[in-house]
Scaffold this active site. Sequence first.
Site, short mmCIF file in Angstrom:
data_model
loop_
_atom_site.label_atom_id
_atom_site.label_comp_id
_atom_site.label_asym_id
_atom_site.label_seq_id
_atom_site.Cartn_x
_atom_site.Cartn_y
_atom_site.Cartn_z
N ASP A 15 4.71 -37.11 16.92
CA ASP A 15 5.51 -37.41 18.12
C ASP A 15 6.65 -38.36 17.76
O ASP A 15 7.81 -38.09 18.06
CB ASP A 15 4.63 -38.09 19.19
CG ASP A 15 3.38 -37.30 19.47
OD1 ASP A 15 3.49 -36.24 20.09
OD2 ASP A 15 2.30 -37.74 19.04
N GLU A 255 3.83 -30.79 13.03
CA GLU A 255 5.05 -30.22 13.59
C GLU A 255 6.31 -30.50 12.76
O GLU A 255 7.13 -29.62 12.54
CB GLU A 255 5.24 -30.84 14.97
CG GLU A 255 6.51 -30.50 15.63
CD GLU A 255 6.27 -29.98 17.04
OE1 GLU A 255 7.23 -29.87 17.76
OE2 GLU A 255 5.13 -29.68 17.38
O1 TRH Z 1 1.36 -36.60 11.47
P1 TRH Z 1 1.32 -35.19 11.94
O2 TRH Z 1 0.07 -34.49 11.73
O3 TRH Z 1 1.71 -35.17 13.46
C1 TRH Z 1 1.06 -34.39 14.45
C2 TRH Z 1 1.72 -33.04 14.59
O4 TRH Z 1 3.11 -33.12 14.78
C3 TRH Z 1 1.15 -32.30 15.76
O5 TRH Z 1 1.81 -31.05 15.91
C4 TRH Z 1 1.30 -33.17 16.98
O6 TRH Z 1 0.84 -32.49 18.05
C5 TRH Z 1 0.53 -34.43 16.75
O7 TRH Z 1 1.12 -35.12 15.64
C6 TRH Z 1 0.53 -35.34 17.93
O8 TRH Z 1 2.45 -34.33 11.18
P2 TRH Z 1 4.04 -34.27 11.32
O9 TRH Z 1 4.42 -33.65 12.60
O10 TRH Z 1 4.56 -33.62 10.12
O11 TRH Z 1 4.53 -35.77 11.35
C7 TRH Z 1 4.53 -36.58 10.23
C8 TRH Z 1 5.78 -37.42 10.20
O12 TRH Z 1 5.60 -38.50 9.30
C9 TRH Z 1 6.98 -36.65 9.72
O13 TRH Z 1 8.12 -37.06 10.46
C10 TRH Z 1 7.13 -37.10 8.27
C11 TRH Z 1 6.67 -38.52 8.37
N1 TRH Z 1 6.19 -39.14 7.13
C12 TRH Z 1 6.99 -40.10 6.54
O14 TRH Z 1 8.10 -40.38 7.01
N2 TRH Z 1 6.52 -40.75 5.42
C13 TRH Z 1 5.31 -40.47 4.87
O15 TRH Z 1 4.93 -41.09 3.86
C14 TRH Z 1 4.50 -39.45 5.50
C15 TRH Z 1 3.16 -39.11 4.91
C16 TRH Z 1 4.97 -38.82 6.63
#
Ligand code: TRH
Length: 357
Positions: A15, A255
Amino acid sequence: MLWDIFCRVIDNYGDIGVCWRLCADLAARGHSVRLWVDDASALQWMAPGAVQGQWPQVQVLPWELSSDTPTLQHLPAADVWVEAFGCEIAPALVAHFAQCLPPAQPVWINLEYLSAEPYVERSHGLPSPVMYGPAQGWTKYFFYPGFTAKTGGLLREPDLAEPVQRPNGEVREELWVSLFCYEPPLLQALLSQWAASPTRVRLRVTSGRATHAVQALLGARVELGSLRVDYLPTLSQPDFDALLRQCDINFVRGEDSVVRALWAGKPFVWHIYPQEDEAHGAKLEAFLAQMQLDASVCTLHRAWNGLLPPGDGATALLALATETLPQWRSAVEATRTRLLKMDDLGQQLIQFVSKNR
Ligand code: TRH
């Protein structure tokens, strides 16, 4: 324009990750943004300086203040409200701006979750009249990100980096793999396969749940046969994106990172966010269909997500054989090229708002 973006963190980082990318993108395009968020903690590493007000044109505000009328009285009315993922804007904020004279009616957008399912094209852009409350008579619009021209598109910065090309052939001597996942049922089998692999494998494990899942299986070991594990600290979003570009295979989840894996242009496996009603199975299939991947890669996705009967999963890992990677990579590149021809989500939102003001 001035945008209010509203975000409530349910769990994980998606989110806030999506909302922050949108804020940064709008700011880079010359807009001003206020991000109202109930838990900004992840921004400390995702976007260092953002919470401290060091990000040009983006102000991060605590969610509680959106119900605080004295605070609201000092704020200019926004041109746009983006209600992310069905989070409800505080009634006090709606009431405050609806009761201003003249009422400050913004373009009110409900930003939805990403899916490749057919309902997205049908629902994208639909109006929904506000039937009661102080904003009665106003309109909200559904805005759906997606993978086709009839959807709101995908977040993509204007200066998107190119995929990293290997100078000598497709794969270097050591296979670099990033791991960002929940607790995939195939993880043990994957680690064993790489430990016994003829190619050396360097597994770059992201912090949080992925690290815990690997450590639960390997304990303190960081080397196992051909496999070497690096545990990474939390990375900023640009560094996370760079990690995906540098690796030969990316395991991503949720996402936002699946979109980043597409832009990185490398073979990737998606751990879809599991939903209680099992709706993620259909969502995964729709995604795989639009990617036009080889059947073995689709099977690997189903197995990685626990959507195959137990026992059918292990052979799915054969899709990761280094010989199959060039073909897989070409499929990802083809989708990437197709998607690059579409307007991105930031552009489309701006156009949509301009049309509906
Ligand atoms: O963390 P998520 O599993 O988030 C989830 C999904 O979006 C899901 O669809 C939603 O419904 C739920 O949240 C509430 O995966 P996502 O979406 O890839 O988000 C991770 C974010 O973290 C992404 O913007 C990348 C960021 N990130 C970093 O910036 N640095 C890091 O070291 C890591 C591991 C991630």
